[in-house]
Design a protein around this motif. Structure first.
Motif, PDB file in Angstrom:
ATOM      1  N   PHE A  18       0.303  -1.106   0.760  1.00  0.00           N
ATOM      2  CA  PHE A  18      -0.047  -0.146  -0.050  1.00  0.00           C
ATOM      3  C   PHE A  18       0.622   1.268   0.122  1.00  0.00           C
ATOM      4  O   PHE A  18       0.599   2.404  -0.930  1.00  0.00           O
ATOM      5  N   MET A  19       2.013   1.065   1.011  1.00  0.00           N
ATOM      6  CA  MET A  19       3.156   3.025   1.105  1.00  0.00           C
ATOM      7  C   MET A  19       3.625   3.069  -0.228  1.00  0.00           C
ATOM      8  O   MET A  19       3.880   4.341  -0.983  1.00  0.00           O
ATOM      9  N   MET A  20       3.977   1.944  -0.998  1.00  0.00           N
ATOM     10  CA  MET A  20       4.770   1.434  -1.992  1.00  0.00           C
ATOM     11  C   MET A  20       3.816   1.897  -3.449  1.00  0.00           C
ATOM     12  O   MET A  20       4.585   2.824  -4.458  1.00  0.00           O
ATOM     13  N   ALA A  21       3.023   1.954  -3.455  1.00  0.00           N
ATOM     14  CA  ALA A  21       2.028   2.765  -4.214  1.00  0.00           C
ATOM     15  C   ALA A  21       1.398   3.641  -3.962  1.00  0.00           C
ATOM     16  O   ALA A  21       0.909   4.626  -4.969  1.00  0.00           O
ATOM     17  N   GLY A  22       1.949   4.280  -2.622  1.00  0.00           N
ATOM     18  CA  GLY A  22       1.906   5.674  -2.758  1.00  0.00           C
ATOM     19  C   GLY A  22       1.035   5.800  -1.404  1.00  0.00           C
ATOM     20  O   GLY A  22       0.504   7.401  -1.060  1.00  0.00           O
ATOM     21  N   GLY A  23       0.166   4.906  -1.184  1.00  0.00           N
ATOM     22  CA  GLY A  23      -0.655   5.183   0.072  1.00  0.00           C
ATOM     23  C   GLY A  23      -0.437   5.530   1.832  1.00  0.00           C
ATOM     24  O   GLY A  23       0.960   5.596   1.514  1.00  0.00           O
ATOM     25  N   HIS A  24      -1.008   6.193   2.314  1.00  0.00           N
ATOM     26  CA  HIS A  24      -0.856   6.494   3.343  1.00  0.00           C
ATOM     27  C   HIS A  24      -1.220   5.801   4.642  1.00  0.00           C
ATOM     28  O   HIS A  24      -2.561   5.701   4.702  1.00  0.00           O
ATOM     29  N   PRO A  25      -0.818   4.539   5.906  1.00  0.00           N
ATOM     30  CA  PRO A  25      -1.182   3.717   6.456  1.00  0.00           C
ATOM     31  C   PRO A  25      -2.396   4.125   7.361  1.00  0.00           C
ATOM     32  O   PRO A  25      -3.255   3.548   7.861  1.00  0.00           O
ATOM     33  N   GLY A  26      -1.920   5.336   7.651  1.00  0.00           N
ATOM     34  CA  GLY A  26      -2.996   7.030   8.332  1.00  0.00           C
ATOM     35  C   GLY A  26      -4.169   5.996   8.662  1.00  0.00           C
ATOM     36  O   GLY A  26      -5.372   6.468   9.083  1.00  0.00           O
ATOM     37  N   VAL A  27      -4.596   5.750   6.681  1.00  0.00           N
ATOM     38  CA  VAL A  27      -6.126   6.631   5.644  1.00  0.00           C
ATOM     39  C   VAL A  27      -6.600   5.078   6.087  1.00  0.00           C
ATOM     40  O   VAL A  27      -8.271   5.029   6.309  1.00  0.00           O
ATOM     41  N   LEU A  28      -6.326   4.139   6.753  1.00  0.00           N
ATOM     42  CA  LEU A  28      -6.618   2.891   6.678  1.00  0.00           C
ATOM     43  C   LEU A  28      -7.272   2.321   8.401  1.00  0.00           C
ATOM     44  O   LEU A  28      -8.029   1.962   8.401  1.00  0.00           O
ATOM     45  N   LEU A  29      -6.911   3.547   9.382  1.00  0.00           N
ATOM     46  CA  LEU A  29      -7.090   3.942  10.858  1.00  0.00           C
ATOM     47  C   LEU A  29      -8.628   3.953  10.841  1.00  0.00           C
ATOM     48  O   LEU A  29      -8.474   5.512  11.300  1.00  0.00           O
ATOM     49  N   HIS A  30      -9.310   3.549  10.761  1.00  0.00           N
ATOM     50  CA  HIS A  30     -10.792   4.502  10.826  1.00  0.00           C
ATOM     51  C   HIS A  30     -12.074   3.423  12.575  1.00  0.00           C
ATOM     52  O   HIS A  30     -12.016   2.192  11.972  1.00  0.00           O
ATOM     53  N   LEU A  31     -11.060   3.875  13.592  1.00  0.00           N
ATOM     54  CA  LEU A  31     -11.854   3.026  14.465  1.00  0.00           C
ATOM     55  C   LEU A  31     -13.136   2.767  14.208  1.00  0.00           C
ATOM     56  O   LEU A  31     -13.968   1.419  15.061  1.00  0.00           O
ATOM     57  N   SER A  32     -14.224   3.399  14.023  1.00  0.00           N
ATOM     58  CA  SER A  32     -15.640   3.321  13.576  1.00  0.00           C
ATOM     59  C   SER A  32     -15.738   2.406  13.313  1.00  0.00           C
ATOM     60  O   SER A  32     -16.461   0.938  13.475  1.00  0.00           O
ATOM     61  N   GLU A  33     -14.771   1.506  12.211  1.00  0.00           N
ATOM     62  CA  GLU A  33     -14.663   0.514  11.101  1.00  0.00           C
ATOM     63  C   GLU A  33     -14.577  -0.814  11.922  1.00  0.00           C
ATOM     64  O   GLU A  33     -15.228  -1.873  11.948  1.00  0.00           O
ATOM     65  N   PHE A  34     -13.697  -0.520  12.910  1.00  0.00           N
ATOM     66  CA  PHE A  34     -13.176  -1.538  14.016  1.00  0.00           C
ATOM     67  C   PHE A  34     -14.049  -2.346  14.629  1.00  0.00           C
ATOM     68  O   PHE A  34     -14.146  -3.190  15.223  1.00  0.00           O
ATOM     69  N   VAL A  35     -14.659  -1.262  14.986  1.00  0.00           N
ATOM     70  CA  VAL A  35     -15.751  -1.121  16.434  1.00  0.00           C
ATOM     71  C   VAL A  35     -16.799  -2.232  15.379  1.00  0.00           C
ATOM     72  O   VAL A  35     -17.693  -3.556  16.233  1.00  0.00           O
TER      73      VAL A  35
END
Length: 287
Positions: A18-35
């Motif tokens: 994901f990072m190699m493609a230019g993504g930032h790991p932070g955008v994957l962290l959505h607490l509501s989705e985990f809940v």
């Protein structure tokens, strides 16, 4: 340890790509989705699974993470113990086995094999197999059927946690879609706030779909497969005990009985015939 290495590889490949493609790991962290996803998955498990199976899932998962599965050394020790028991019964009469079978924890013979004593289920299966032989309450050729029936029940019981985990693994992608739909609904309610806000909410919704599939196929289903593999290894132990005890009850010599049991083992954990015979020489001559 291997499981933890596998977990690291899954995370490294996913986040790294994901990072190699230019993504930032932070955008994957959505607490509501985990809940939403993990909460629904837990609720589904509670609805579908009895308490004793849930406890067994926890127990089996801990054993899998700790790498607790029988290895060649464990089978070697088990076969040596069986040989000593059979030799004691052959030399001193079956009644001589009673003191060992009635309280294995205090038996000097069993104490020489702590790997067997430490596993309650294997020990219980062995004791249950030997008691009818000592008591003479069952014909020798009927004992194998008796032990096979108990083994079948154990196999079905051991499969319950695997089936429950597979059910959750198969449900997670759909649960991810539920989370995504909830995210889209939330997005539609905020559409007047501008493209930046809408884009962020759409990304969060898509993360829900990703998380459901990722957890299912990256962790839950593979872990269920590992537990099934560990169960198969445990079943090898039970089968080994059954073949040895049933053979001894039918009148096979101790060495022949454990040879039958040895041949029932998978090649990855099976001791060599010469190696085993050399190891048991001199055993079973005392208490």
């Amino acid at each position: 340890m291997l499981i933890l290495i596998g977990v690291f590889i899954v995370f490294a490949a996913t986040i790294g790509g994901f990072m190699m493609a230019g993504g930032h790991p932070g955008v994957l962290l959505h607490l509501s989705e985990f809940v939403v996803i993990l909460g629904i998955a837990l609720g589904v498990l509670v609805i579908a699974t009895p308490m004793h199976v849930m406890m067994e899932i926890i127990h089996k998962t801990k054993d899998a993470l700790a790498g607790k599965t029988p290895v060649k050394k464990d089978f070697f020790e088990l076969l040596k113990l069986l040989y000593e028991l059979f030799m004691t019964g052959r030399r001193n009469g079956l009644i001589a086995l009673e003191e060992h079978v009635m309280d294995p924890s205090k038996s000097a013979l069993f104490q020489r094999y702590p790997s067997v004593l430490a596993h309650h289920e294997r020990l219980h299966f062995l004791i249950n197999g030997l008691k009818p032989v000592i008591d003479g309450k069952i014909k020798p050729d009927q004992l194998e059927d008796l032990m096979a029936a108990e083994l079948k029940a154990k196999e079905l019981e051991m499969d319950h946690p695997v089936h429950a985990m597979q059910m959750i693994g198969d449900s997670l992608p759909a649960i991810g879609i539920v989370a995504a739909v909830l995210g889209i609904i939330n997005t539609m309610s905020a559409i007047a706030e501008g493209p930046e806000v809408v884009g962020e909410k759409v990304a969060a919704a898509l993360t829900g779909t990703l998380l459901g599939i990722f957890v299912a196929y990256g962790f839950v289903n593979p872990l269920a497969g590992r537990i099934r593999s560990n169960n198969a290894s445990d079943m090898l132990c039970f089968n080994c005990i059954m073949h040895a005890v049933a053979g001894f009850a039918k009148g096979l010599a101790p060495l022949t009985a454990i040879e039958v049991a040895r041949r029932s083992l998978d090649g990855s954990v099976q001791p060599g015939a010469d190696e085993l015979e050399a190891a048991v020489k001199g055993l079973g001559t005392g208490k």
